[in-house]
Design an enzyme around this catalytic site. Structure first.
Site, PDB file in Angstrom:
ATOM      1  N   GLY A 116      50.933  43.015  27.532  1.00 44.78           N
ATOM      2  CA  GLY A 116      49.318  43.325  26.809  1.00 44.78           C
ATOM      3  C   GLY A 116      48.371  42.104  27.139  1.00 44.78           C
ATOM      4  O   GLY A 116      47.633  41.852  26.187  1.00 44.78           O
ATOM      5  N   GLY A 117      48.359  41.407  28.237  1.00 45.03           N
ATOM      6  CA  GLY A 117      47.561  40.553  28.424  1.00 45.03           C
ATOM      7  C   GLY A 117      46.405  41.242  29.164  1.00 45.03           C
ATOM      8  O   GLY A 117      46.044  42.496  29.072  1.00 45.03           O
ATOM      9  N   HIS A 172      13.740  41.029  21.718  1.00 49.89           N
ATOM     10  CA  HIS A 172      14.184  42.049  20.897  1.00 49.89           C
ATOM     11  C   HIS A 172      14.071  43.606  21.445  1.00 49.89           C
ATOM     12  O   HIS A 172      12.862  43.605  22.116  1.00 49.89           O
ATOM     13  CB  HIS A 172      13.477  42.094  19.407  1.00 49.89           C
ATOM     14  CG  HIS A 172      13.869  43.224  18.626  1.00 49.89           C
ATOM     15  ND1 HIS A 172      15.040  43.403  17.918  1.00 49.89           N
ATOM     16  CD2 HIS A 172      12.865  44.177  18.025  1.00 49.89           C
ATOM     17  CE1 HIS A 172      14.956  44.373  17.188  1.00 49.89           C
ATOM     18  NE2 HIS A 172      13.742  45.138  17.513  1.00 49.89           N
ATOM     19  N   ARG A 192      45.807  33.665  55.528  1.00 51.86           N
ATOM     20  CA  ARG A 192      46.843  34.522  56.187  1.00 51.86           C
ATOM     21  C   ARG A 192      46.590  36.257  56.064  1.00 51.86           C
ATOM     22  O   ARG A 192      47.028  36.913  56.984  1.00 51.86           O
ATOM     23  CB  ARG A 192      48.169  34.371  55.625  1.00 51.86           C
ATOM     24  CG  ARG A 192      47.968  34.880  54.099  1.00 51.86           C
ATOM     25  CD  ARG A 192      49.548  34.721  53.439  1.00 51.86           C
ATOM     26  NE  ARG A 192      49.347  35.065  51.968  1.00 51.86           N
ATOM     27  CZ  ARG A 192      50.184  34.826  51.015  1.00 51.86           C
ATOM     28  NH1 ARG A 192      51.291  34.294  51.244  1.00 51.86           N
ATOM     29  NH2 ARG A 192      49.967  35.483  49.910  1.00 51.86           N
ATOM     30  N   VAL A 230      42.616  37.086  46.260  1.00 53.04           N
ATOM     31  CA  VAL A 230      43.052  38.253  45.201  1.00 53.04           C
ATOM     32  C   VAL A 230      41.866  38.843  44.498  1.00 53.04           C
ATOM     33  O   VAL A 230      41.608  39.998  44.352  1.00 53.04           O
ATOM     34  CB  VAL A 230      44.160  37.518  44.075  1.00 53.04           C
ATOM     35  CG1 VAL A 230      44.168  38.615  43.089  1.00 53.04           C
ATOM     36  CG2 VAL A 230      45.202  37.167  44.779  1.00 53.04           C
TER      37      VAL A 230
END
Ligand SMILES: Cc1cc2nc3c(=O)[nH]c(=O)nc-3n(C[C@H](O)[C@H](O)[C@H](O)COP(=O)(O)OP(=O)(O)OC[C@H]3O[C@@H](n4cnc5c(N)ncnc54)[C@H](O)[C@@H]3O)c2cc1C
Length: 472
Positions: free
Chosen positions: A182-183, A444, A36, A43
């Site tokens: 707070g998510g 490393h 649409r 999102v």
């Protein structure tokens, strides 16, 4: 107008929908994709994952500059042009959405821009700008996603009360910003605005932020928030909001006391609700749960044999990579490959500073479910790479089956945790043991070594930290 006939119609052009459409087309199916919005991407690309990560990266530049003073490198205070910031973010979104459109075209996926409405189990109507278009299909995949929840008490029609969609537009940098929730969305956008200069107050009704993650991994993120936000209030509730001139008057409760404060803007980040209304599902056999998410089985089949549902609209964990996977499962099931939907691992990443990521079983879950586990942790203070990055505030943690030594879960907090968790997801998905991880040579100096060394901690012989010798 004559109905168009197709084998598969996908409703919704977000990560779930475009993945399903592309995969089905790659497997030779005739596919129609209905969206649409003017752009594909849903999102995630337009008002979620991508714009938020662009803003977080911009914010990171500011904090990196600020934090370099003790190394003898001092920058001036940043000048922030929100119009340019928005334009840069928009250019990324436009590029990605355009790319998805181009990929659809190259695959011969027929994209129709309009609002889909089911008329039966094998037919739907699309309301387009040019009028109505009817589609008859063999199989439909619903991927209509979700939208921000806005409780009625906060829905004053005042643009200063924002959801994540408006907050991502960075219209201005409010001096005082209240974040309700707070998510991960509240925490990520709180990080952006606090770094850009807002005084951020976060209010969370529960006793912790970032529900679902282990407490020891949340701690460094909370420490960041406590230092950089004006305040984080746990076990606190916003009761009422009203317009007060150019500000929002907020009544809340905290530590048994009522508070009344004025904010320039409020971000409501209290969860998301499914886009399942006005789809005409009553003309089909599709059933929804009490929250409005479409009920599906592990192969994404709804109660209607012709119709599948994937991504946010199908509930569960609302993340783009879950939608990607479910899109493929739905198509495989349509193709008759129904053995693909084993339980799979969905990593979660919170792109805060530091980042927090986990996958598989958490320590808290294991305890609640009575799973016999051992936990091995490697603190980043012992990582050479973390020190060169000036970020020793991380932790890598393995959740290991006490009996088989298989890796059941991995949790990481620290810079780049979102990238590092992929190794954890592979380990859990493939059922590797702590021994496998400890014997795999990691380059490393990298942060990835912390995964290997956490496994060495389990055996009591990590090189760069002292660990208790494990009883044979
Ligand atoms: C601020 C924010 C940050 C996020 N960050 C992350 C992240 O970092 N990582 C992550 O994995 N996830 C993230 N997410 C979540 C992620 O965006 C969603 O989980 C994902 O977009 C869901 O994909 P989907 O395909 O199910 O639905 P959506 O992306 O919601 O797409 C659904 C599409 O369907 C269309 N549609 C709806 N109804 C109709 C109809 N009737 N007819 C035609 N089209 C219709 C919509 O216009 C939309 O384009 C974030 C979300 C937000 C809000």
């Amino acid at each position: 107008m004559e109905p168009i006939k197709t084998e598969i119609v996908v409703v919704g052009g977000g990560p779930g929908g475009y993945t399903a459409a592309f995969y089905a087309a790659d497997l030779g199916k005739k596919v129609i994709l209905i969206e649409r919005d003017k752009r594909l991407g849903g999102v995630c690309l337009n008002r979620g994952c991508i714009p938020s990560k662009a803003l977080l990266n911009a914010a990171h530049t500011i904090s990196a500059a600020r934090e370099s003073a003790h190394r003898g490198i001092v920058f001036e205070a940043p000048k922030i042009d929100t119009n340019q910031l928005r334009a840069w973010k928009e250019s990324i979104v436009a590029k990605l959405c355009g790319g998805i459109g181009m990929l659809a075209q190259k695959r011969n996926v027929h994209v129709i821009h309009g609002r889909a409405h089911f008329e039966g189990s094998n037919s739907l109507r699309v309301e387009t700008e040019q009028g109505q278009q009817f589609v008859n299909y063999e199989h439909a995949i619903i991927a209509t996603g979700s939208k921000p929840a806005m409780p009625k008490a906060f829905d004053l029609g005042n643009p200063r009360i924002m959801t994540s969609t408006e907050a991502l537009e960075t219209e201005d940098i409010p001096e005082n910003l209240l974040i309700v929730g707070g998510g991960y969305i509240g925490m990520e956008l709180g990080t952006v605005y606090a770094t850009l200069g807002s005084k951020v107050v976060m209010v969370e009704a529960l006793d912790s932020i970032l529900l679902g993650a282990d407490a020891d991994l949340v701690r460094p993120v909370m420490a960041y928030a406590k230092k950089n936000f004006k305040e984080v209030r746990l076990k606190s509730k916003v009761l009422k909001m009203s317009t007060s001139g150019k500000q929002i008057k907020v009544e809340s409760e905290f530590e048994g006391q009522k508070k009344e404060e004025l904010y320039d803007r409020v971000l409501v980040a209290v969860g998301r609700v499914p886009n399942g209304d006005n789809l005409g599902l009553e003309s089909t056999k599709v059933q929804k749960d009490e929250k409005g998410f479409i009920k599906v089985d592990s192969n994404q089949r709804t109660s209607d044999p012709s119709i599948y549902a994937i991504g946010d609209i199908a509930g569960g964990i609302l993340l783009a990579h879950k939608a990607f996977r479910e899109g493929r499962i739905a198509v495989d099931t349509i193709m008759g490959e129904i053995g693909t939907a084993d339980k799979y691992v969905i990593p979660a990443v919170v792109f805060t500073d530091p980042e927090l990521a986990w996958c598989g079983l958490t320590e808290a879950q294991a305890k609640a479910e009575g799973v016999d586990i051992e936990v091995a942790k490697f603190p980043w203070g012992a990582s050479g790479r973390a020190l060169t990055l000036d970020r020793p505030d991380g932790l890598t943690k393995l959740i290991i089956c006490a009996k088989t030594e298989r890796i059941l879960g991995v949790g990481i907090v620290g810079v780049g945790a979102g990238e590092l968790i992929a190794e954890g997801a592979l380990a859990v998905e493939m059922g590797v043991t702590a021994k496998d991880l400890s014997l795999t040579v990691h380059p490393h100096p990298t942060l990835s070594e912390t995964v290997m060394e956490a496994a060495e901690v389990f055996y009591g012989h990590a090189t760069h930290t002292l660990s208790k010798k494990r009883a044979e």
